[in-house]
Design a protein around this motif. Sequence first.
Motif, PDB file in Angstrom:
ATOM      1  N   UNK A  18      -7.713  17.275  -0.620  1.00  0.00           N
ATOM      2  CA  UNK A  18      -9.027  17.981  -0.370  1.00  0.00           C
ATOM      3  C   UNK A  18     -10.087  16.885  -1.656  1.00  0.00           C
ATOM      4  N   UNK A  19     -11.435  17.037  -1.304  1.00  0.00           N
ATOM      5  CA  UNK A  19     -12.292  16.704  -2.069  1.00  0.00           C
ATOM      6  C   UNK A  19     -12.345  17.493  -3.493  1.00  0.00           C
ATOM      7  N   UNK A  20     -12.147  16.850  -4.558  1.00  0.00           N
ATOM      8  CA  UNK A  20     -12.063  17.636  -5.734  1.00  0.00           C
ATOM      9  C   UNK A  20     -13.377  18.106  -6.331  1.00  0.00           C
ATOM     10  N   UNK A  21     -14.427  17.408  -6.177  1.00  0.00           N
ATOM     11  CA  UNK A  21     -15.491  17.735  -6.596  1.00  0.00           C
ATOM     12  C   UNK A  21     -16.235  18.787  -5.609  1.00  0.00           C
ATOM     13  N   UNK A  22     -15.763  19.229  -4.500  1.00  0.00           N
ATOM     14  CA  UNK A  22     -16.113  20.351  -3.796  1.00  0.00           C
ATOM     15  C   UNK A  22     -15.145  21.455  -4.207  1.00  0.00           C
ATOM     16  N   UNK A  23     -14.006  21.479  -5.005  1.00  0.00           N
ATOM     17  CA  UNK A  23     -13.087  22.398  -5.314  1.00  0.00           C
ATOM     18  C   UNK A  23     -12.073  22.715  -4.196  1.00  0.00           C
ATOM     19  N   UNK A  24     -12.005  21.697  -3.238  1.00  0.00           N
ATOM     20  CA  UNK A  24     -11.250  21.641  -2.311  1.00  0.00           C
ATOM     21  C   UNK A  24      -9.520  21.462  -2.603  1.00  0.00           C
ATOM     22  N   UNK A  25      -8.511  22.024  -1.789  1.00  0.00           N
ATOM     23  CA  UNK A  25      -7.233  22.263  -2.311  1.00  0.00           C
ATOM     24  C   UNK A  25      -6.463  20.985  -2.339  1.00  0.00           C
TER      25      UNK A  25
END
Length: 352
Positions: A18-25
Motif C-alpha cells: 500500500x501507500x505508506x503515507x496513507x497508512x495503507x497496509x
Amino acid sequence: MINLFNTHIESLSIHSVGNKSRNEALFLSTNQYSLNNEMTPLLKEYFFKPFRDKEENYYQFAHEVDLEYNEMFKMASQIFENPAAVHAVSKQITTHLYEQSKHPHIKNGEVYVSYLTNISIDNTIVDAIGIFKSELRTDFLQFEEKNENLELILQEGINLNRLDKGCIIFNYKKEEGYKILTVDSNRYDARYWLEHFLSVDAFQDENFMTKKYLKFCQSFAKDVVFPAEDKKQEVMFMNRAVNHFAKNDTFEETAFLNEVIDNPDLIPEFRNYKVDKGEKFSIEDITSFPIANAAVTDARKSIKNIINLDTHIQIKLDFINPESAEKYVEKGWDEEKQMYYYLVYFNKENKS
C-alpha cells in the motif's frame, strides 16, 4: 539483445503493498504461489510482453559511496547466490518498496517477485529476477445464469494486457551492478520506481554509448551545422555520421571527424561543442568505444532526411544514395525574388 522465448518462471511470490503515507497496509504472503499449466503462460505474457515491445535501455544498480550500500543490489545478490531463498528475500524487496511508497501519487497494488531461468542476454544464457507491480484496476463483466435469465455481474481486476511496472535483473555483469531492464507504464511517479526503489543509473555499455554519441551528433547538426551552412548539410552530416558508425566496429573520434565533417572549420566547433554539451549526453570524456549495430539501426530510423521549406514544399533526400544529394541538389539565392532556392538536376521523372 534479450530473448525471453524460452524463459521459465521457476518460482513466484505475490505480495501486496500500500501507500505508506496513507497508512495503507503491507501484506506479505507466507508461502510462494503454486504455479500451474493454466496460469503460467498467462503470467509469462503479462510479465514479459512490455519488455519485448520496449527499446532496450539498460540500467545498473548504483550508489554514490559503494555498490554494496545499494539495498536492491544486496538483495539481488543474495537471491543469485541462493535461489532457494527467493521467497524470503521477496518479502524484504516488497518491504523496501513499501518504505519508498510515501508520495501521495503512488498507488497501491500487487508485487510479484519471480526467479527466472534460461533467459538470453547478449547471446549468454543466465538466470534473472523479475519484479513486477500491478496498480490500475479495470472493470469487467461476468455472466451468471439465474432462473431463465442471464445476469450481469460487475467485477474489478487486473488487465493482463497492461503491466504497470516491472524490472528484470539479469545475473550478468555483477561487478558493474548487474544489467537491468525496467518498464513503467505510469510516468507520474517514475522517480519512485527508478531512483528510490531500484536506485539505478544508465548502464554505460556499447549500446548506451552509441546511442548517446549519435544523439550528441544530432544536437550538433541542429545547433551548429544548420546555422553555419544549411538544412541540406545538416541532413547530409547526420547521414555520413550514421554511415560511419554502420561500417565500423569501433568508434575513434579523430577518424570520425576526418571522415564525417566536410568543412574543416567545423572540427574545432565540434570539439568546443563537446566541451559545452558533452556532459549532457554522458560523452564528455569519451573518444573511443565499441559500436553497437542495433543502436545504429535504431538511430537511422529516427533521423529525418526531409528539408521543410516555408513555401510548403518538402525535399526528401535519399540516405541509400547520399552522393545524389551532393551532386544533383544545389542551393542558391535569387536576387529578383529575394529568395533562396534549391536547384535539382534529373534526367526523367520516375513512376511512383
